[in-house]
Design a protein around this motif. Structure first.
Motif, short mmCIF file in Angstrom:
data_model
loop_
_atom_site.label_atom_id
_atom_site.label_comp_id
_atom_site.label_asym_id
_atom_site.label_seq_id
_atom_site.Cartn_x
_atom_site.Cartn_y
_atom_site.Cartn_z
N TYR A 1 76.97 4.98 120.55
CA TYR A 1 75.63 5.39 120.12
C TYR A 1 75.12 4.44 119.03
O TYR A 1 75.89 3.81 118.32
N CYS A 2 73.81 4.36 118.91
CA CYS A 2 73.17 3.49 117.93
C CYS A 2 73.06 4.19 116.58
O CYS A 2 72.45 5.25 116.46
N THR A 3 73.66 3.57 115.56
CA THR A 3 73.57 4.12 114.21
C THR A 3 72.18 3.88 113.61
O THR A 3 71.69 4.70 112.83
N GLN A 4 71.54 2.77 113.99
CA GLN A 4 70.20 2.47 113.48
C GLN A 4 69.18 3.51 113.95
O GLN A 4 68.25 3.84 113.24
N CYS A 5 69.40 4.02 115.16
CA CYS A 5 68.50 5.03 115.74
C CYS A 5 68.90 6.45 115.34
O CYS A 5 68.22 7.40 115.71
N THR B 1 74.84 -0.59 117.52
CA THR B 1 73.49 -0.90 117.05
C THR B 1 72.64 -1.37 118.23
O THR B 1 73.13 -1.50 119.35
N GLY B 2 71.37 -1.62 117.95
CA GLY B 2 70.48 -2.19 118.96
C GLY B 2 70.02 -1.23 120.02
O GLY B 2 69.68 -1.64 121.13
N GLY B 3 69.98 0.06 119.71
CA GLY B 3 69.46 1.03 120.68
C GLY B 3 70.46 1.42 121.76
O GLY B 3 70.07 1.99 122.78
N ILE B 4 71.73 1.16 121.54
CA ILE B 4 72.73 1.45 122.56
C ILE B 4 73.02 2.95 122.64
O ILE B 4 73.09 3.64 121.62
#
Length: 95
Positions: free
Chosen positions: A12-16, A46-49
């Motif tokens: 999962y994306c931490t940024q999102c 990261t990166g929307g994954i």
């Protein structure tokens, strides 16, 4: 982890801030399949994954599959890979 039991990896994306979503998906899989699973791992990215793998095979990818799976769809995909003869009960019933 038991070698003969499936390993699920949710990246999962931490940024999102998708940790809660990933955790919920893990909880749903564990609630349904319980001790039949060897492991459910949450992997920060990261990166929307947002991906879900079962024994190294990609079964859901947010960009490829058009968003996030609902719990019933994710359970069906895991079941179809590992226990195709297994019934999922109410989550499998067609409306």
């Amino acid at each position: 982890m038991a070698e003969d039991k499936p390993r699920i990896v949710i990246t999962y994306c931490t940024q999102c801030q998708w940790l809660l979503r990933a955790g919920w998906m893990a909880q749903e899989l564990l609630s349904t399949f319980g001790a039949d699973l060897g492991e459910v791992a949450l992997v920060p990215g990261t990166g929307g994954i947002f991906t879900v793998e079962c024994n190294g095979e990609l079964i859901w990818e947010r960009k490829r599959d058009g968003g996030f799976p609902d719990a019933a769809e994710l359970k069906r995909r895991v079941r179809d890979r590992v226990w195709p003869e297994r019934e999922l009960g109410h989550s499998e019933k067609k409306g």
